[in-house]
Write an enzyme that holds these catalytic residues in place. Structure first.
Site, mmCIF file in Angstrom:
data_model
loop_
_atom_site.group_PDB
_atom_site.id
_atom_site.type_symbol
_atom_site.label_atom_id
_atom_site.label_comp_id
_atom_site.label_asym_id
_atom_site.label_seq_id
_atom_site.Cartn_x
_atom_site.Cartn_y
_atom_site.Cartn_z
ATOM 1 N N CYS A 98 -4.756 7.582 3.095
ATOM 2 C CA CYS A 98 -4.410 6.161 2.992
ATOM 3 C C CYS A 98 -5.654 5.353 3.360
ATOM 4 C CB CYS A 98 -3.264 5.862 3.957
ATOM 5 S SG CYS A 98 -2.877 4.115 4.079
ATOM 6 N N CYS A 105 -6.836 -9.257 6.179
ATOM 7 C CA CYS A 105 -5.996 -9.642 5.038
ATOM 8 C C CYS A 105 -5.673 -11.122 5.133
ATOM 9 C CB CYS A 105 -4.701 -8.821 5.051
ATOM 10 S SG CYS A 105 -3.645 -9.132 3.624
ATOM 11 N N CYS A 112 2.839 -7.804 10.551
ATOM 12 C CA CYS A 112 1.722 -6.895 10.269
ATOM 13 C C CYS A 112 0.508 -7.195 11.153
ATOM 14 C CB CYS A 112 1.357 -7.030 8.789
ATOM 15 S SG CYS A 112 -0.124 -6.145 8.328
ATOM 16 N N GLY A 152 -5.449 -4.648 4.270
ATOM 17 C CA GLY A 152 -5.799 -5.493 3.132
ATOM 18 C C GLY A 152 -4.778 -5.487 2.010
ATOM 19 N N GLU A 153 -4.912 -6.460 1.124
ATOM 20 C CA GLU A 153 -4.037 -6.580 -0.048
ATOM 21 C C GLU A 153 -4.859 -6.180 -1.275
ATOM 22 O OE1 GLU A 153 -0.896 -7.003 -1.103
ATOM 23 O OE2 GLU A 153 -1.842 -6.951 -3.059
ATOM 24 N N SER A 184 -0.158 -0.224 -2.979
ATOM 25 C CA SER A 184 0.887 -1.023 -2.339
ATOM 26 C C SER A 184 0.492 -2.491 -2.315
ATOM 27 C CB SER A 184 1.108 -0.513 -0.915
ATOM 28 O OG SER A 184 2.107 -1.259 -0.268
ATOM 29 N N LEU A 208 8.764 -5.275 -0.131
ATOM 30 C CA LEU A 208 9.833 -6.238 -0.389
ATOM 31 C C LEU A 208 10.332 -6.811 0.937
ATOM 32 C CD1 LEU A 208 10.886 -7.139 -3.080
ATOM 33 C CD2 LEU A 208 12.678 -5.403 -2.929
ATOM 34 N N HIS A 209 10.823 -5.942 1.784
ATOM 35 C CA HIS A 209 11.205 -6.278 3.162
ATOM 36 C C HIS A 209 12.303 -7.327 3.295
ATOM 37 C CE1 HIS A 209 7.854 -3.786 4.058
ATOM 38 N NE2 HIS A 209 6.909 -4.684 3.940
ATOM 39 N N ASN A 283 7.341 -1.215 12.747
ATOM 40 C CA ASN A 283 6.506 -0.806 13.862
ATOM 41 C C ASN A 283 6.217 -2.053 14.703
ATOM 42 O OD1 ASN A 283 4.624 0.583 15.397
ATOM 43 N ND2 ASN A 283 3.904 1.710 13.609
HETATM 44 N N1 SAH Z 1 -1.104 -5.349 1.564
HETATM 45 C C1 SAH Z 1 -0.380 -4.281 0.990
HETATM 46 C C2 SAH Z 1 -0.803 -2.910 1.473
HETATM 47 C C3 SAH Z 1 -1.161 -2.785 2.912
HETATM 48 S S1 SAH Z 1 0.175 -2.943 4.047
HETATM 49 C C4 SAH Z 1 1.104 -4.487 1.202
HETATM 50 O O1 SAH Z 1 1.485 -5.360 1.960
HETATM 51 O O2 SAH Z 1 1.877 -3.771 0.566
HETATM 52 C C5 SAH Z 1 0.937 -1.357 3.868
HETATM 53 C C6 SAH Z 1 2.429 -1.327 4.151
HETATM 54 O O3 SAH Z 1 2.678 -1.409 5.568
HETATM 55 C C7 SAH Z 1 3.206 -2.478 3.531
HETATM 56 O O4 SAH Z 1 4.394 -2.009 2.945
HETATM 57 C C8 SAH Z 1 3.478 -3.342 4.721
HETATM 58 O O5 SAH Z 1 4.532 -4.212 4.495
HETATM 59 C C9 SAH Z 1 3.718 -2.333 5.790
HETATM 60 N N2 SAH Z 1 3.658 -2.817 7.153
HETATM 61 C C10 SAH Z 1 2.798 -3.698 7.686
HETATM 62 N N3 SAH Z 1 3.066 -3.884 8.985
HETATM 63 C C11 SAH Z 1 4.114 -3.104 9.291
HETATM 64 C C12 SAH Z 1 4.859 -2.864 10.479
HETATM 65 N N4 SAH Z 1 4.568 -3.485 11.622
HETATM 66 N N5 SAH Z 1 5.880 -1.980 10.414
HETATM 67 C C13 SAH Z 1 6.185 -1.341 9.260
HETATM 68 N N6 SAH Z 1 5.516 -1.523 8.108
HETATM 69 C C14 SAH Z 1 4.507 -2.398 8.124
HETATM 70 FE FE1 SF4 Z 2 -0.287 -6.824 6.078
HETATM 71 FE FE2 SF4 Z 2 0.004 -6.136 3.496
HETATM 72 FE FE3 SF4 Z 2 0.985 -8.464 4.423
HETATM 73 FE FE4 SF4 Z 2 -1.653 -8.107 4.217
HETATM 74 S S1 SF4 Z 2 -0.160 -8.179 2.551
HETATM 75 S S2 SF4 Z 2 -0.575 -9.062 5.918
HETATM 76 S S3 SF4 Z 2 -1.833 -5.960 4.768
HETATM 77 S S4 SF4 Z 2 1.641 -6.395 5.018
#
Ligand code: SAH
Ligand code: SF4
Length: 340
Positions: A98, A105, A112, A152-153, A184, A208-209, A283
């Site tokens: 990964c 970001c 996050c 990052g995104e 992702s 999605l969340h 988390n």
């Molecule tokens: N920016 C992209 C990829 C990096 S984040 C994205 O958002 O998809 C990778 C994954 O970790 C994403 O699904 C994000 O939502 C998740 N993530 C970030 N913080 C988290 C946390 N505290 N607990 C669980 N998942 C988390």
């Molecule tokens: Fe974190 Fe992904 Fe959201 Fe950026 S887009 S803040 S890496 S969960």
């Protein structure tokens, strides 16, 4: 640099174009970190390359190894001193890496750690390749799968990510095919259409969340820009074009998005689409004030989805003893440095 760019550079330096193939092999297939190591090139040519170019490198600044399952978490230092994180996980089908696509970001998701610590810069394609090669060197065996799910995104660093995909899958490079790569995204709808158009065929994971815009907007600022309806439409098109299931990430936050009503609403929206839902206990990150949903809530959520015929799993946790969700290690490392 792509092979074509290397060819142009090498010819400009008065060398035959095939030398570019040699350089590309050293950089992409072998993964050298210095021009010195390119032993089939003449010394003057190596010196000339050294003068004009640099090789992106990811130095291991910290490495944590799980005693439970061998998962490795890395903090890499880049040439300008910035830190990024990578994780190396062992699955039955091979080693999965990964990697990060940006330092920080801009998207600002509230749960996050990366999002909470702001944005510093984009990573280059070379710096993404360097993370894979550094992890492969350190892990000692071939990496077969890549997930762009670190800091990052990826779709906010689109050009560099496309370049990375071309390099990492190149037949003269590491040869990791699109079927072994997942990307992702928090849901940059326009870019999802672009990606579908290009037909790369990698697996799309979408964070999605939430089951609706109202809840999604509480935790993900991007939901102000794109509605969930627009996002799901783009995802469905991606699935149709590529024939691959879209994977929806759903971090379960107690009292925010984990009710039975949320599960039902999500199920109704996803019913009949080519997808898979990944339920992840959130988390907890310092300052966010979120707590994991309990196991009962997760099971209830899962069975409602399954009842509607939606493929879903509660994500298996790897490396739980070295648990520091993405972005947290970097923050700690920065604090260490600023305290010295
Ligand atoms: N920016 C992209 C990829 C990096 S984040 C994205 O958002 O998809 C990778 C994954 O970790 C994403 O699904 C994000 O939502 C998740 N993530 C970030 N913080 C988290 C946390 N505290 N607990 C669980 N998942 C988390
Ligand atoms: Fe974190 Fe992904 Fe959201 Fe950026 S887009 S803040 S890496 S969960």
């Amino acid at each position: 640099m792509t092979l074509e760019e290397l060819k142009a550079a090498v010819t400009q330096m008065g060398q035959p174009a095939y030398r570019a193939g040699q350089v590309f092999h050293w950089l992409q297939a072998v993964g050298v970190t210095s021009f010195e190591e390119m032993t089939d090139l003449s010394k003057p040519f190596r010196a000339a390359l050294q003068e004009r170019f640099y090789i992106a490198n990811a130095q291991v600044a910290q490495r944590l190894i799980s005693q439970i399952d061998g998962t490795r978490k890395y903090v890499f230092q880049m040439h300008d001193g910035e830190y990024v994180e990578s994780v190396l996980m062992a699955y039955h089908h091979g080693l999965s890496n990964c990697i990060s696509t940006q330092v920080g970001c801009k998207m600002g998701c509230t749960f996050c750690a990366t999002g909470r610590s702001g944005f510093s810069r984009n990573l280059t394609a070379g710096e993404m390749v360097a993370q894979v090669q550094a992890a492969q060197r350190d892990g000692g065996s071939r990496i077969s799968n890549i997930v762009l799910m670190g800091m990052g995104e990826p779709l906010d660093n689109y050009e560099n990510v496309l370049r990375f995909l071309d390099l990492i899958s190149h037949p003269k490079g590491m040869q990791i095919g699109m079927r072994h790569i997942s990307l992702s995204t928090c849901g940059l709808v326009d870019r999802i259409y672009d990606l579908a158009e290009r037909g790369y065929g990698l697996t799309l994971s979408v964070s999605l969340h939430a089951p609706n815009d109202q809840i999604r907007r509480k935790t993900m600022p991007i939901a102000q820009r794109y509605s969930m309806e627009a996002l799901l439409k783009a995802c469905n098109l991606y699935a149709q074009r590529t024939g691959r299931r879209v994977s929806y990430e759903y971090a379960m936050i107690r009292g925010v998005n984990d009710s039975e009503a949320c599960a039902r609403e999500l199920a109704e929206k996803l019913q009949g689409t080519l997808c898979h839902v990944n339920l992840i206990p959130v988390n907890p990150v310092a300052g966010a004030g979120y707590q994991k949903s309990d196991q009962r809530a997760r099971q209830r959520f899962l069975s409602i989805l399954e009842h509607h015929g939606i493929a879903a799993t509660v994500r298996r946790t790897l490396g739980s003893d070295i648990n520091a969700s993405c972005g947290q290690l970097r923050r700690r490392k920065q604090e260490e440095v600023s305290h010295v």
